[in-house]
Design a protein around this motif. Structure first.
Motif, mmCIF file in Angstrom:
data_model
loop_
_atom_site.group_PDB
_atom_site.id
_atom_site.type_symbol
_atom_site.label_atom_id
_atom_site.label_comp_id
_atom_site.label_asym_id
_atom_site.label_seq_id
_atom_site.Cartn_x
_atom_site.Cartn_y
_atom_site.Cartn_z
ATOM 1 N N GLN A 143 -39.488 0.815 35.159
ATOM 2 C CA GLN A 143 -39.941 2.167 35.487
ATOM 3 C C GLN A 143 -40.914 2.688 34.434
ATOM 4 O OE1 GLN A 143 -39.215 5.329 34.065
ATOM 5 N NE2 GLN A 143 -40.074 6.533 35.751
ATOM 6 N N ALA B 279 -41.270 9.543 39.515
ATOM 7 C CA ALA B 279 -40.299 9.679 40.599
ATOM 8 C C ALA B 279 -40.635 8.722 41.744
ATOM 9 C CB ALA B 279 -40.281 11.126 41.093
ATOM 10 N N TYR B 280 -41.921 8.556 42.009
ATOM 11 C CA TYR B 280 -42.344 7.613 43.041
ATOM 12 C C TYR B 280 -41.983 6.175 42.657
ATOM 13 C CZ TYR B 280 -45.603 4.327 45.153
ATOM 14 O OH TYR B 280 -46.149 3.235 45.755
ATOM 15 N N ASN C 271 -39.505 5.257 40.815
ATOM 16 C CA ASN C 271 -38.062 5.125 41.002
ATOM 17 C C ASN C 271 -37.715 4.863 42.461
ATOM 18 O OD1 ASN C 271 -37.264 5.438 38.330
ATOM 19 N ND2 ASN C 271 -37.254 7.668 38.456
ATOM 20 N N ILE C 272 -38.423 5.535 43.372
ATOM 21 C CA ILE C 272 -38.199 5.306 44.801
ATOM 22 C C ILE C 272 -38.555 3.865 45.158
ATOM 23 C CG2 ILE C 272 -39.028 5.893 47.109
ATOM 24 C CD1 ILE C 272 -39.291 8.772 46.196
ATOM 25 N N GLY D 97 -36.056 1.429 43.751
ATOM 26 C CA GLY D 97 -34.800 1.505 44.490
ATOM 27 C C GLY D 97 -34.792 0.621 45.718
ATOM 28 N N THR E 194 -39.939 15.243 47.331
ATOM 29 C CA THR E 194 -39.898 13.785 47.457
ATOM 30 C C THR E 194 -39.028 13.328 48.611
ATOM 31 O OG1 THR E 194 -38.096 13.749 45.845
ATOM 32 C CG2 THR E 194 -40.328 13.407 45.013
ATOM 33 N N ARG E 195 -38.077 14.130 49.050
ATOM 34 C CA ARG E 195 -37.231 13.734 50.171
ATOM 35 C C ARG E 195 -38.057 13.607 51.452
ATOM 36 N NH1 ARG E 195 -31.711 16.888 51.110
ATOM 37 N NH2 ARG E 195 -31.439 15.940 49.054
ATOM 38 N N TRP F 21 -40.218 10.549 51.068
ATOM 39 C CA TRP F 21 -39.437 9.323 51.257
ATOM 40 C C TRP F 21 -39.202 9.043 52.734
ATOM 41 C CZ3 TRP F 21 -37.772 4.875 49.785
ATOM 42 C CH2 TRP F 21 -36.630 4.317 50.375
ATOM 43 N N GLU G 18 -40.515 5.366 53.780
ATOM 44 C CA GLU G 18 -39.417 4.399 53.778
ATOM 45 C C GLU G 18 -39.658 3.244 54.738
ATOM 46 O OE1 GLU G 18 -34.552 4.286 54.378
ATOM 47 O OE2 GLU G 18 -35.718 5.975 55.143
#
Length: 262
Positions: free
Chosen positions: A175, A193-194, A196-197, A200, A238-239, A242, A246
């Motif tokens: 990261q 944050a992106y 991390n997405i 993940g 970010t939700r 995502w 996704e």
């Protein structure tokens, strides 16, 4: 530099774990005399030995390429190596020979490759491990590999090297590395944050830094599109972001090593 170093060092770890980069940075920063050879490019014993001699005979101040010196076997290599050390005035300094010696067949099954290496180049690996003894010189051979030493250890005439392991990057390390060069369109926090997405989704199937960097660069275009369409005022949503990216990320996960992501 005048002290004798360990005759041979075996550094292993998965791809993109920093083995080559660390060695190059260390030797260049400390300005230590060294030779770097790539066994994927120099895939026969003759090419390998001649390339080492060629780099060793070339002074760092010379601009013209050194004339080719034929080297057919290990005995010729030892003789020419000792002459090159004297001509470069390196008798009292540790000379480092760094080679991804066992990467030349990483595309084949591990055990099959180890057997082929011992059959085809039976005297090369033991000679490299004992090069300090054979040449009576202050030389250290560093071998870089993705495979453990036990799979390549010769049955006889072998001097075991000092073994060092480079572990994989943790998700936190990845990261931080991937977040360093964020596009100017986004803030550092949002891009982190992106990342991390993205990790993940891909961390469990791919931990290769090069592949992940390629995915980040390709998916950043997708991120820019969804950011402009759905997040014109609030980049911290970010939700919602995502929800829209996704499907694209999970589709890319199925072909992560095929470079098919847009």
């Amino acid at each position: 530099r005048q002290q004798f170093s360990f005759p041979s060092i075996f550094i292993y770890g998965h791809t993109s774990s920093g083995k080559t980069y660390v060695m190059q940075t260390l030797l260049n920063t400390l300005q230590l005399p060294h030779v770097f050879v790539n066994c994927v490019e120099y895939f026969t014993s003759r090419l390998l030995l001649e390339e080492i001699l060629l780099q060793l005979q070339s002074s760092s101040t010379e601009t013209e390429q050194t004339s080719h010196v034929p080297c057919d076997n290990v005995n010729d290599f030892v003789r020419l190596f000792k002459q090159a050390v004297v001509s470069r005035g390196l008798q009292d300094q540790t000379l480092y020979i760094v080679s991804n010696f066992i990467l030349m067949s990483s595309f084949l099954p591990v055990k099959r490759e180890a057997e082929q290496l011992r059959e085809m180049e039976a005297n090369i690996l033991p000679a490299f491990l004992r090069l300090q003894e054979l040449t009576d010189s202050n030389v250290t051979v560093v071998l870089l590999s993705e495979i453990v030493w036990e799979l390549f250890r010769p049955n006889v005439g072998c001097f075991d090297p000092l073994t060092l392991y480079f572990p994989d990057y943790s998700i936190g390390h990845l990261q931080k590395i991937l977040s360093r060069n964020h596009p100017p369109e986004y803030t550092a926090d949002f891009y982190a944050a992106y990342i991390n997405i993205l990790l993940g989704v891909f961390y469990m199937v791919c931990r290769d830094l090069k592949e992940l960097r390629h995915l980040v660069r390709g998916a950043s275009l997708e991120l820019l599109f969804w950011f402009e369409v759905y997040l014109p005022t609030n980049e911290r949503d970010t939700r919602k972001l995502w929800k829209n990216i996704e499907p694209h990320l999970k589709k890319a996960m199925q072909t992560v090593y095929l470079r098919e992501i847009s």
